[in-house]
Design a protein around this motif. Structure first.
Motif, PDB file in Angstrom:
ATOM      1  N   SER A 133      -6.269  44.118 -16.564  1.00  0.00           N
ATOM      2  CA  SER A 133      -7.635  44.046 -17.077  1.00  0.00           C
ATOM      3  C   SER A 133      -8.325  45.406 -17.057  1.00  0.00           C
ATOM      4  O   SER A 133      -9.352  45.579 -17.709  1.00  0.00           O
ATOM      5  N   GLU A 151     -11.017  41.960 -22.280  1.00  0.00           N
ATOM      6  CA  GLU A 151     -10.705  40.557 -22.011  1.00  0.00           C
ATOM      7  C   GLU A 151     -10.257  39.822 -23.266  1.00  0.00           C
ATOM      8  O   GLU A 151      -9.331  39.001 -23.210  1.00  0.00           O
ATOM      9  N   GLU A 168      -6.655  37.920 -23.799  1.00  0.00           N
ATOM     10  CA  GLU A 168      -6.538  36.508 -24.178  1.00  0.00           C
ATOM     11  C   GLU A 168      -5.631  36.335 -25.388  1.00  0.00           C
ATOM     12  O   GLU A 168      -4.824  35.395 -25.449  1.00  0.00           O
ATOM     13  N   CYS A 193      -3.915  35.891 -10.626  1.00  0.00           N
ATOM     14  CA  CYS A 193      -5.251  36.080 -10.060  1.00  0.00           C
ATOM     15  C   CYS A 193      -6.127  34.913 -10.477  1.00  0.00           C
ATOM     16  O   CYS A 193      -5.772  34.130 -11.368  1.00  0.00           O
ATOM     17  N   LYS A 194      -7.286  34.803  -9.858  1.00  0.00           N
ATOM     18  CA  LYS A 194      -8.190  33.683 -10.134  1.00  0.00           C
ATOM     19  C   LYS A 194      -8.719  33.717 -11.569  1.00  0.00           C
ATOM     20  O   LYS A 194      -8.917  32.664 -12.182  1.00  0.00           O
ATOM     21  N   SER A 195      -8.965  34.908 -12.093  1.00  0.00           N
ATOM     22  CA  SER A 195      -9.514  34.992 -13.447  1.00  0.00           C
ATOM     23  C   SER A 195      -8.496  34.510 -14.480  1.00  0.00           C
ATOM     24  O   SER A 195      -8.856  33.848 -15.456  1.00  0.00           O
ATOM     25  N   TRP A 196      -7.201  34.826 -14.270  1.00  0.00           N
ATOM     26  CA  TRP A 196      -6.166  34.336 -15.184  1.00  0.00           C
ATOM     27  C   TRP A 196      -6.002  32.830 -15.051  1.00  0.00           C
ATOM     28  O   TRP A 196      -5.796  32.132 -16.035  1.00  0.00           O
ATOM     29  N   SER A 231      -8.319  30.693 -14.228  1.00  0.00           N
ATOM     30  CA  SER A 231      -9.473  30.065 -14.874  1.00  0.00           C
ATOM     31  C   SER A 231      -9.343  30.111 -16.388  1.00  0.00           C
ATOM     32  O   SER A 231      -9.661  29.134 -17.081  1.00  0.00           O
ATOM     33  N   LEU A 232      -8.849  31.237 -16.915  1.00  0.00           N
ATOM     34  CA  LEU A 232      -8.709  31.389 -18.356  1.00  0.00           C
ATOM     35  C   LEU A 232      -7.650  30.448 -18.912  1.00  0.00           C
ATOM     36  O   LEU A 232      -7.889  29.724 -19.890  1.00  0.00           O
TER      37      LEU A 232
END
Length: 228
Positions: free
Chosen positions: A2, A7, A11, A29-32, A34-35
């Motif tokens: 990132s 972003e 995606e 990671c948490k962001s991946w 969530s996505l």
């Protein structure tokens, strides 16, 4: 990653990856996580997969039952490439390990890579959708029993008809199972049918009832085994 890619670019990259890879990437990671698990991403990934569909990327689901010398049956399932080589993609575990030996497993319907399975009871001669299965990611959702209907003693001598269907509802982005149950004391007179319409929603994980007028009259008489 990132730190180097915006972003929206990240995606777009993830949207072009296979499902098995995406599942692994949810642990990055948490962001991946969530996505990838977001409903909008799942829908976009499905559309991207359909748009880039290639016949050589398709899979065939194969099932077989073997019997031992003791006449004990065991089920086997595979995914194979739909190609001239017909190579094996993967072996699958039995999706209905909870079923009893008196039941047979059948494919009720498929939609967007999901498989709706039904259990046929040889003793009662009755089959109904029981499981929604994603063989690629080995995820299974067992359907709860639909709400009881026609339990009154006055329906004891009526003929019973049932139709089921499995499909995708694009308006609510949801997969659904339709059940149409009808009773009649005179099979030739549609006006005397008593009909119950029920829909199972995968997103909600529950059944709900609809008005009988939601389906055509000929379906109320058991006119189609697959009304989806």
């Amino acid at each position: 990653m990132s730190d180097f890619f915006p972003e929206e670019i990240l995606e777009k990259i993830l949207l072009r990856l296979p499902v098995k890879t995406l599942i692994k990437f949810t642990t990055v990671c948490k962001s991946w996580l969530s996505l990838i698990k977001a409903s909008t991403f799942v829908q976009s990934h499905l559309c991207t997969t359909i748009d880039s569909y290639n016949q050589n990327d398709a899979h065939l689901l194969l099932s077989a039952i073997s019997y031992s010398k003791e006449n004990i049956s065991s089920e086997h399932h595979w995914l194979h490439w739909d190609s001239p080589e017909f190579g094996e993609y993967s072996k699958l575990s039995n999706p209905l390990s909870f079923s009893t030996p008196v039941s047979d497993l059948g494919v009720f319907g498929t939609c967007n890579g999901l498989v709706c399975l039904e259990i046929y009871n040889r003793y009662n001669r009755y089959s109904s959708p029981a499981v929604i299965w994603n063989p690629c990611i080995r995820k299974i959702v067992k359907l709860p029993s639909p709400p009881s209907c026609f339990t009154s003693a006055k329906y004891r001598n009526y003929r019973k008809h049932e139709s089921h269907g499995f499909g995708y509802d694009s308006h609510s982005n949801d997969y659904k199972v339709l059940r149409v149950a009808s009773l009649s004391d005179d099979h030739s007179d549609l006006s005397r049918f008593t009909t119950v319409v029920q829909v199972y929603s995968l997103a909600r994980g529950s059944w709900r009832s609809l008005s009988a007028s939601a389906v055509p009259v000929d379906l109320q008489g058991g006119g189609s085994e697959r009304p989806a």
